[in-house]
Write an enzyme that holds these catalytic residues in place. Structure first.
Site, short mmCIF file in Angstrom:
data_model
loop_
_atom_site.label_atom_id
_atom_site.label_comp_id
_atom_site.label_asym_id
_atom_site.label_seq_id
_atom_site.Cartn_x
_atom_site.Cartn_y
_atom_site.Cartn_z
N HIS B 517 -2.57 0.99 4.52
CA HIS B 517 -3.57 0.94 3.46
C HIS B 517 -3.23 1.88 2.32
O HIS B 517 -3.80 2.95 2.18
CB HIS B 517 -4.96 1.25 4.03
CG HIS B 517 -5.30 0.37 5.20
ND1 HIS B 517 -5.95 0.81 6.31
CD2 HIS B 517 -5.05 -0.94 5.41
CE1 HIS B 517 -6.10 -0.19 7.17
NE2 HIS B 517 -5.56 -1.26 6.64
N THR B 518 -2.30 1.47 1.49
CA THR B 518 -1.94 2.27 0.32
C THR B 518 -2.92 1.94 -0.81
O THR B 518 -3.38 0.80 -0.93
CB THR B 518 -0.52 1.97 -0.13
OG1 THR B 518 -0.43 0.60 -0.53
CG2 THR B 518 0.47 2.22 0.99
#
Lengths: 239, 590
Positions: B517-518
């Site tokens: 989850h960037t």
């Protein structure tokens, strides 16, 4: 379009910006396209017999390594018997071996551990180079190629590789080669038999994995119980 | 000769969750919409039916559905003194490469962020004062509050067919829901998934410890369901093939299952597949976008003119497109000015590996979001006064299906990795090994950012995105805190061996797949000096450019991002339809 075909084509052409024309329209409107004959199918099982990438000697070496990593015992047949060397041969001959999906533009500069692998070599090239270096190292130490060593000697060499405690020359990262071999042997042992390994679903029977099953609703009430499900594979789906 | 397509009202770049949700809204409002997707056409019956899904090697180990690094990757370094090098192999930047985007292969955890997550600066200062904020931390409000987003979360959950149980409903606290969640206006459209042995053990242990366990909201339909767009979903069969796989049962929430079947019926919608957008085109005065330029599968360059441009590619791709198009001022880490590429961060993950003595966890039965979680240590749900950090983590277990290849190293410490002893240990571990996952908040830091790499390019000769990132002091403190809590829970669950895990104990690496989850790099906010977008995800620099996705997040919550991405896309769609179309221009005056 099958992305595998797309990527294979790129690797063969060596021209990554030339996209091959495919059967599917690039412009889609007015409903969902559905073209008979274009559906994804399970991979085709590898042809029996023969070698696609490895030489017979390399194949025998990989088989010996697979037998050390996964020896035959009361739990299962050995990695060699399960077809791990065949699996690896077919993988190395395909997109995986060609590093078709990996970023391969230079410069190739050694970086930090966090930056990950920066080798210009494909997995297939690493096998060719690495197995040769392995034989050279065992000839130096024991006077024999790896495959001709005793079981104990082979285990000793693999332990040394795992500990990064054996020099395979300036071009081979010993620990990285060990990890590649271990990963690929495990893949061959544990992947669906459709890829040429895991003969008779030996590993799945060993660990109790039901394989290519898609509906467990009838088992939801049996929480925490031993289920003893007979595994099934994609080969059955492909019939 | 220049190839120019007929002008569209709206050009959408990337047809994942964001692109399909906004396309559905805008076509329903009568606009002529053209979406441009880099990957091929992709749908359930043809591309990922049950007969091909159950293949770990193809979809998981070899990442058969993801954007290959060969096509697009980024370069990476831990700090700006290092030389960034390309991330050559599969890594945690798991971008989609098909119609449906990452929404086709995601695990399905369908969360709302808490009110605190969207207003972290205001609420932190109010409760603790400025002193709680560690040096260099970027902490700013999003410009949109939870209460404003609530109706859009609600709409997203109904479109996606989310299965869960409310904890806070119209001001009431509901037993067995999450008592820490923001207030909800309605119950989830579907009841929670069935629990598993693993989730039961976690529930009982955490409840006994005085915590508040609940079933994680899941993008897997627990019952047959028809969503508000008239699309039917089938009940989840608990096959466990979610993360990295498509769902052959029409059960996992995805653009392919939930939105695109309705969207494709609209005469005013077209998708161009296998076409890579390379820049946003600008008017002569630079104040508006005139459309986008893309390269088709035959390597021909095309222009798609449009009155409105929506970037809805993956977070990193959105930022890269802004930089390639020279829109907005790039962030300068020395002067700390500029906004594009600023406020990038990841997710701070810690937890514990658990090894039981004599269980039959049967983890091959499950679903990507089949989880029990506690939020007692997430967001600002606990007092941080003496702790020296803000944020925390959702602490969970997940029965997400077993991976014979992928789990082969999940073994008690000291176990041989090959030979007879490995076989024996792995056979035992396959039913007895699992983990607690502390999905942590992340706050960006002024030393870390995204820009264009000076050396490495893609096949079109365009610079790759360069990531300069490491965990900051706030991350490290919160991760350690959560690791300790996770170890205590693991012991209470009765595991024989519990080993703490902490991705932030060393340096960040894109090869440590703690989470994928960037976020950030083109963030929304209240001030053009510290944000790329206003509260409607509208560019401050070009009023007809909207940028959707996790690139808008100034900070990451201790949750998966998809629910918030979906809600924000619907929020922006409404702003375009109800405000922008009547009076095209900036929706927020500076």
């Amino acid at each position: 379009m099958k992305r595998r075909e797309f990527l294979s084509s790129l690797a063969v052409l060596g021209v990554a910006s030339t996209l091959p024309a495919t059967g599917k329209a690039a412009e889609v409107s007015g409903g969902q396209p559905w073209e008979p004959g274009k559906i994804q199918t399970p991979p085709t099982p590898p042809r029996k017999g023969g070698l696609q990438f490895l030489t017979q000697h390399e194949f025998d070496t990989v088989g010996a390594i697979a037998e050390r990593f996964i020896p035959a015992d009361e739990l299962s047949i050995s990695g060699k018997e399960a077809g791990c060397a065949t699996f690896i041969d077919r993988q190395l001959a395909g997109d995986y071996g060609r590093a078709a999906t990996l970023y391969r533009r230079g410069r190739f500069i050694k970086g930090t551990h966090e930056q990950g692998p920066q080798s210009a070599l494909t997995p297939a090239e690493r096998y060719r180079q690495g197995l040769k270096a392995l034989d050279a190292a065992t000839r130096k130490r024991f006077g024999k190629a790896f495959v001709a060593l005793s079981t104990e000697q082979q285990e000793q060499v693999l332990h040394a590789m795992e500990a990064n405690d054996i020099d395979l020359g300036p071009d081979v990262d010993t620990k990285a080669l060990f990890e590649l071999l271990l990963q690929n042997v495990r893949e061959g042992f544990l992947a669906d038999p459709i890829y040429g390994g895991n003969k008779g679903m030996a590993s799945w029977k060993m660990i109790g994995f039901p394989g290519a099953r898609y509906d467990f609703r009838d088992l939801l009430s049996k929480k925490g119980q031993k289920l003893n499900i007979i595994p099934t594979s994609l080969i059955d789906n492909a019939l | 000769m220049k190839n120019v397509r007929p002008k569209a009202d709206v050009a959408i770049v990337g047809l994942g969750w964001c692109g399909s949700l906004i396309a559905e809204e805008l076509t329903r409002a009568g606009l002529n919409v053209v979406a441009i997707e880099r990957g091929p056409w992709f749908e359930t019956a043809t591309d990922f039916p049950p007969s091909v899904d159950t293949d770990e090697l193809r979809w998981d180990t070899r990442r058969g559905m993801l954007l290959p690094p060969a096509v697009e990757t980024s370069t990476f370094r831990n700090n700006s003194n290092q030389k960034a090098l390309p991330t050559r192999d599969w890594n945690l930047n798991e971008m989609g490469y098909n119609v449906g985007g990452s929404g086709t292969h995601w695990a399905g955890m369908a969360w709302r962020f808490t009110p605190f997550d969207l207003e972290p600066y205001t609420q932190t200062v109010k409760r603790y004062g400025e002193k709680q904020i560690t040096d260099g931390l970027i902490l700013q409000d999003w410009g949109v509050t939870y209460d404003e987003l609530e109706p859009f979360y609600d709409r997203f959950e109904k479109i996606a067919g989310v299965s869960g149980k409310a904890g806070r409903l119209n001001g009431e606290t509901i037993p067995d829901g999450n008592p820490f969640e923001g207030n909800r206006s309605s119950e989830y459209p579907l009841p929670p998934l069935e629990g598993m042995r693993l989730t039961d053990i976690f529930r009982d242990a955490t409840k006994a410890m005085g915590y508040h366990p609940f079933m994680v909201p899941a993008g897997q339909a627990s019952r047959a369901y028809v969503n508000p767009l008239g699309v039917r979903m089938g009940p989840c069969t608990y096959c466990g093939y979610c993360l990295y796989y498509g769902c052959g049962n029409f059960s996992k929430s995805s653009p392919n299952a939930c939105v695109i079947p309705a969207l494709m019926q609209r005469e005013n919608f077209t998708v161009l597949t296998e076409s890579a957008v390379v820049r946003v085109n600008k008017a002569a005065d630079g104040k508006t976008a005139t459309g986008v330029t893309y390269i088709d599968r035959n390597n021909q360059e095309w222009e798609q003119p449009a009155d409105i441009v929506v970037l809805s590619a993956f977070q990193m791709q959105n930022v890269r497109l802004l930089l390639l198009s020279k829109i907005g001022q790039p962030y300068n880490p020395i002067t700390k000015t500029g906004v594009v590429g600023r406020a990038y961060s990841f997710q701070t993950v810690s937890g514990a590996n658990l090894f039981f003595e004599d269980e039959n966890l049967n983890q091959f039965i499950g679903a990507g979001a089949l989880s029990q979680q506690i939020d007692d240590f997430n967001g600002d749900n606990f007092d941080h006064s003496e702790l020296g950090f803000i944020g925390g983590a959702g602490i969970l277990v997940v029965a997400r299906g077993a991976r014979p290849i992928g789990n082969a190293d999940l073994l008690p410490p000291g176990t041989p990795r090959w030979g007879k002893d490995w076989k024996k240990a792995y056979t035992h571990a396959f039913q007895n090994a699992t983990f607690i996952f502390g999905q942590g908040t992340s706050y960006s830091h002024e030393d870390y950012y995204l820009d264009l790499d000076p050396e490495y390019t893609d096949d079109y000769g365009l610079p790759l995105l360069r990531v300069t990132f490491d965990y900051n002091e706030n991350d490290r403190r919160s991760a350690k805190f959560i690791e300790e809590k996770s170890v205590a829970i693991g012991k209470a669950m009765g595991a024989k061996t519990v080993v703490g895990t902490n991705s932030a104990s060393g340096h960040y690496s894109p090869y440590n797949l703690a989470s994928d989850h960037t976020i950030g790099g083109a963030v929304m906010g209240t001030d053009p000096k510290t944000s790329v977008l206003n509260r409607y995800q509208q560019s401050w620099d070009m009023h007809n450019l909207f940028v959707l996705g996790a690139s808008s997040f100034p900070n990451n919550a201790g949750y998966n991002p998809t629910g918030t991405i979906g809600a924000l896309s619907l929020w922006t769609a409404k702003a375009i339809i109800e405000q922008y179309l009547k009076n095209p221009g900036p929706l927020v005056k500076v």
